[in-house]
Every structure is written in structure tokens, then in C-alpha cells.
Scaffold this active site. Sequence first.
Site, PDB file in Angstrom:
ATOM      1  N   SER A   1     -48.889   2.533  26.840  1.00 21.48           N
ATOM      2  CA  SER A   1     -48.724   2.363  28.284  1.00 21.48           C
ATOM      3  C   SER A   1     -49.862   1.480  28.829  1.00 21.48           C
ATOM      4  CB  SER A   1     -48.683   3.737  28.960  1.00 21.48           C
ATOM      5  OG  SER A   1     -48.245   3.624  30.289  1.00 21.48           O
TER       6      SER A   1
ATOM      7  N   ASP B   1     -37.355   4.530  26.837  1.00 21.44           N
ATOM      8  CA  ASP B   1     -38.404   4.174  27.796  1.00 21.44           C
ATOM      9  C   ASP B   1     -37.845   3.139  28.780  1.00 21.44           C
ATOM     10  OD1 ASP B   1     -40.624   3.288  29.169  1.00 21.44           O
ATOM     11  OD2 ASP B   1     -41.844   2.903  27.393  1.00 21.44           O
TER      12      ASP B   1
ATOM     13  N   HIS C   1     -40.713   7.169  28.345  1.00 20.61           N
ATOM     14  CA  HIS C   1     -42.029   6.543  28.254  1.00 20.61           C
ATOM     15  C   HIS C   1     -43.080   7.493  27.676  1.00 20.61           C
ATOM     16  CE1 HIS C   1     -45.141   3.686  29.116  1.00 20.61           C
ATOM     17  NE2 HIS C   1     -45.801   4.554  29.839  1.00 20.61           N
TER      18      HIS C   1
END
Lengths: 377, 377
Positions: B154, B317, B350
Site C-alpha cells: 500500500s 483489491d 486491499h
Amino acid sequence: MDKENSLGIVKTLHVTFKDEFFLESGRMLSPVTIAYETYGTLNSDKSNAILVCHALTGSAHAAGYSSNDENSKGWWNEMIGPNKPIDTNKYFVVCSNILGSCYGSTGPSSIDPYTGSRYALKFPVVTIRDMVKAQKKLLDYLGIEKLFCVAGGSLGGMQALEWSITYPEIVENSIIISAAGRITPMAMAFNTVGRYAIIKDPNWQEGNYYDKTAPKDGLAIARMAGHITYLSDASFNSKFGRRLGHQDSIFDFSSSFEVENYLRYNGYKFTERFDANSYLYLLKAMDIFDLSYGYGSYSEALKRLKANSLFIDFTTDFLFPAYQMDEMCDIMKTYGNKVERVTIDSDYGHDAFLLEFDDLSAVTFSFLEKAWRKKNV
Amino acid sequence: MDKENSLGIVKTLHVTFKDEFFLESGRMLSPVTIAYETYGTLNSDKSNAILVCHALTGSAHAAGYSSNDENSKGWWNEMIGPNKPIDTNKYFVVCSNILGSCYGSTGPSSIDPYTGSRYALKFPVVTIRDMVKAQKKLLDYLGIEKLFCVAGGSLGGMQALEWSITYPEIVENSIIISAAGRITPMAMAFNTVGRYAIIKDPNWQEGNYYDKTAPKDGLAIARMAGHITYLSDASFNSKFGRRLGHQDSIFDFSSSFEVENYLRYNGYKFTERFDANSYLYLLKAMDIFDLSYGYGSYSEALKRLKANSLFIDFTTDFLFPAYQMDEMCDIMKTYGNKVERVTIDSDYGHDAFLLEFDDLSAVTFSFLEKAWRKKNV
């Protein structure tokens, strides 16, 4: 105002039912006012009525131009009118504002006759089934016993579904667009963000803001969260990209990208036209809607759907994922129900039913035309 | 505390750099304190250093159990430790809290030496490149001249990318997980909702809330909006379904579904550990990050990436859609750069980089092992 093929100026009408209206919750609401518009003429055998159902923040003003503001075009004007897919030369079209809303039908901002003040949170929770039952009262009042068709997108599609299973003997055809018999937990999550944005706005005051300052910030933020679900990754990319707002510098704390400016502008614009409590009640109605309620199972509920049905969805709608419509159509096919399913390729996401008119018009026209001919051979 | 294969108790260290630290914006920040943890031992030729970069609201505490709270397990404890994929018997692992955060590194809640008060909005906008440059100062201080690997997911993956293009001569291998060289406008839209939730909370007070009440409602709502992006439609379905909260009635205005209770609980829990201004600055850093900045184009920026690289993403995601990683890998392949791309099938969305450890461990271990053997033949 471009009135070509348009209904021209239309007027929102109101009817008030003073008898007791019992809600699904067991609570009673009285009186119930319904705001509605009609277009076209009911034929002599009353066989040409189409009920159009609006989405979350829509109104009875579905087509033509409003008599109050002639720049105000109906939310489905491209679909409804003379020589349009829902042809008012042929059909008698009714659209009413849903119960709980703030566009003329009874909702939390209406006066509670028992107190003389606005209902606010004293307003009972209303369900989509309640909205449909209120529409049924309106149709009774208008002398309509059969619906040639019920049609709607999003929350309107959920109403069309509910109509088809609650009144299978009344609905002959149904057009269910970008909808499902229950929303996903992810959709509920977006509603949660919106709900908290409103109820945590200090101006909300437990719903008692009507004579004070409205919770505009909360409602605007709620709308921003909702707005995300109406678009798609593809439409975000094509509409905004990563463009920075005019004259902004990326290194300013207060700088903003175009997408941010768009959401803010539309969020606050929304607060000028919508009541925060109505928004909360309609989110609630959306969350708790489950077609199976009272029928034991989703499958048993859908078994009741006898109408000739057209299900339409759009490829990039992530608020109502395709698998939800697949599920419904699969169930109905096992019961031998005639179901037509059309998936329209669009980048517009959930909002496509308000934007992708070329394909939507063609599919709707052809479905109605075929049904009309079959009915009138 | 389960210390099997664990680093046991670890301690967060701090170093303060008093020289002038120039930011990408041209502004200067001084002093700059960096909180960091290290695990394992730097070998004699200093060739075994791995920098691990944390995500948006993470900290330097990546592995082991905190000396302040021995129940506090590092955010990537499953990945880092003796005999784990990032094996501390072999590697010297460094993780530092990013600039602008609130876990020990300099950020908006730090004291501004010029005023003696907290920076609040006087804190300069910091970029991911600034965060990386601050990490570079830390590595210099630790005597590390080469990174055997930089890894992160991320916002951590964005740092790993930035490391690889800003210091191509230093980074030998990079593992970029669930990340991209710039976020999508849809991701920015979620950040917008979060930003407005905070800045419209009356307690925010233009950022000057430190001696008063913190804007907890706004921060909680911002976290709820963020939380949606960490999950996926599939994980929402499996985690919550449409289950109603314990003892709630669907017809109560205040009733809530499990998904709502979960978001609320986690939203408010987050406010106990995170600073609202830091959250705003880190969202800003995420929004304005564009790998191409200063290099003319995305392609020219990626051309600089010389490290042997592993790109990992997860199927569900939607915050960092697969096409973003495809785009990067395609560009790098045209430059003849060695790129390994692994897509892991997961319903976790995610958040999978913090949950899907079986597959992630296997892929990471094998990548590092191969690179380590190649380096040490």
C-alpha cells in the site's frame, strides 16, 4: 428548454389519504400525502398504465419541465414523452414521490398532526414495501387496477421488484434496472458512512434542526460517499483523471484535485434540495429491504414474480454487482418464469441508468413494444 | 504473547537530525526525528539490510512485541522474524515511522521549535519522496549504504517504488505490494470523504485541537470511509453478510447491521491511536504522489528502476486495481527490466497484504532466497 418530443410543462399533483395507513412495522401513519405526476392519457379500458419508480433522491417529476421551474427537466425525461421509449402517446405514465422523501410525499419533514410540529425522528421507519403500498393507494385513487408495466432503476428498481412480488396479479410487465432484492453489505457500508456523517453533525440535533441550521456538512459528506458508488473506476478516470484544481499547487495543504472539487460542489449542492432526515430514512429503507421478508426465502419471494420481466444492468455498476441480478434471474428461470436479461456495456457505473440512454432506450422500447403488441393482438 | 519464531520484545528507537532537511516543496523542516526499529544484525560487509515500509496508519513497529505493551504485535510480525520469510537470522531489518505520522517521527503533532507549540497546519506538506529521503538519512546514520531489499504494501509499496527510482544505485531488490506509482481518482474520492469528515468536525478547529477535544467523530468517519477501500465486496459478504446487530429490530430507526457496528467500532477505536492532522497530511501525501514527478513521464520514472523487482497484487483489491500494476510492469519490460509479477487470489481486497500470509510468505521467501543466493555465490 428544449421541448422537442417533450411533454412540455408538467405539474406535480398531490393527494392526501386520511384513513389509517398501516406500515410493515405495525406502526400507523395518517394522513399520507403522495406527490405525483402523470403523463399521457389513461385509455378507456385502463390497460395502458405504466408506473415509473424513482431512485433514492429522485422525485415525482420524471419527465417534461416543471411548472414551478421551467428549467427543471424530469429525471428520466429522455425515456418518457411522446415518441420516446415510454411513449406518452400510447401509455399513461404515473410517477410518485416515495414515502419518507421530501418532495411532497409524507416524510420526516412533514407535520405530525398529533404534535403540530415536524415529525423528525418521530417519523416511523418506512420500508420499500410501504412505499409500494402507498403507490398502490395512489393507483386505486386514479382508478388503475392493472399495471401494464412498472419500471425503475436503483431504489426504483427495488420498488419495481417489490411491486412484482407483492402484487403479482396487478403487474403485467416489469423493468428492473440496476437493482437487487437486497443490497450488499458493501453498499450498506457506504450508507453507514453517510449516516454517521449526518448524525455526528452537531447541527443535526437528533433530527430537530428544522427551525435551526440544517446539518449541511454532514449531508454533503454523506452525498459525497454516495456519489462514489454512483460512478465507477472507469468514469472517475475519464471524468477527472488526476487533474489538479485550477491554479492549485500540489504542495498546498488546501489544494485540491478536480475530483475533490466535483464531489464537494455536488455534495453541498445536494444540501439545497434534500432533507437530511429524509436521507437517513431512505438509507434505512434501502438497508433493510429484503425481498424475502415474509416469504421465508429469497427463492420463495421471487417465485411470486409472474410478470413478464426485463432485468437490465450495466457492466461497471459496483453498487449492484452483476451476480445479484444473475442470482435473481437464475432463481426465476428454475420456476419457469420468463425473464429477459440485458447487460449494457457502460463505463458510467451505477449512474448509467440515468445516462446511458441510447442502449437503455432501445432495449426498453423493444421490450414494451413487444409486450404491447402481444397484449393487443 | 506467542513468541515462537518471534523476535520477542522489541524497542522503538529514535534519532533526531538537527541539520536542515529540505522538502520536495522547497520548504525546510528541522529538526527531523525518525522513530525506527531494527531486527537482526547488520553483517560485517553491510550487505544484508532490508528496509520495510509501512502503510498509511502503520508504525515503525513491524515485528516482535512492543516493549511498551507486550501484547502489541508488529504489523508484519508474520512476515518478519527468525525463520520467517524476511528472516532476521539472515537479514538486518529496518522499519521507520514515516514523516508526517504520529508514531514518533516528526509530524503535525510535533512541537514546532520556532513557536514552542505543535505544528498543526503550520506543518509543511510532505511527500512520499520526502518520507523516503528521511529514511535515507536514517540509513546513513545506521551506516547502511546498500539495501539488499526494500519492501512494503500500500503506501509502503509506494515508498518501495519511490526508493527504487530515487536511489536506483542503492536498492538491489524491491518488493512492491498492492501499490502503484499514483493512486486512482476513485481512491482520491475516498480520501476526499475522509478529509471533509475531519475538517468539517467543529472540534477540528483548523487543526488547533491539541489542547482541546480532538475531532473524533470526523476522524472515525474518515476511517470508516477508508475501511471500505481495505475490504472487498467478497470480504464484506463473508465477514458480515446482511446480519443485523444483536437484539436489534429492523424497524428501529437506530438499529444497525453488523457491518455498521464493525465500521463504527473500528472507526472510533482508530481515534484512540491516531492523530487527525497526521491523517490529513498522509492522505495528502497519498493523493499527490506521482512517480513521474520530476522525470517528465511515468515511463521515464520507471526506466530508472534498476532493482530486481517483485510486484505482488491481490485479485479483489479495488483500491489499487490490477491495471495499475500491469501498466508499471509493461513499461518496465519495454526497458528490459527484470520484473516478477505475482497476483495472489484472495477475497480480502486491499487488506490482503496484512492477512493473506500463506501465499505472501511463500512468494516473498522464494524471491529473497533466490536473490540472496545469487548475491552470495
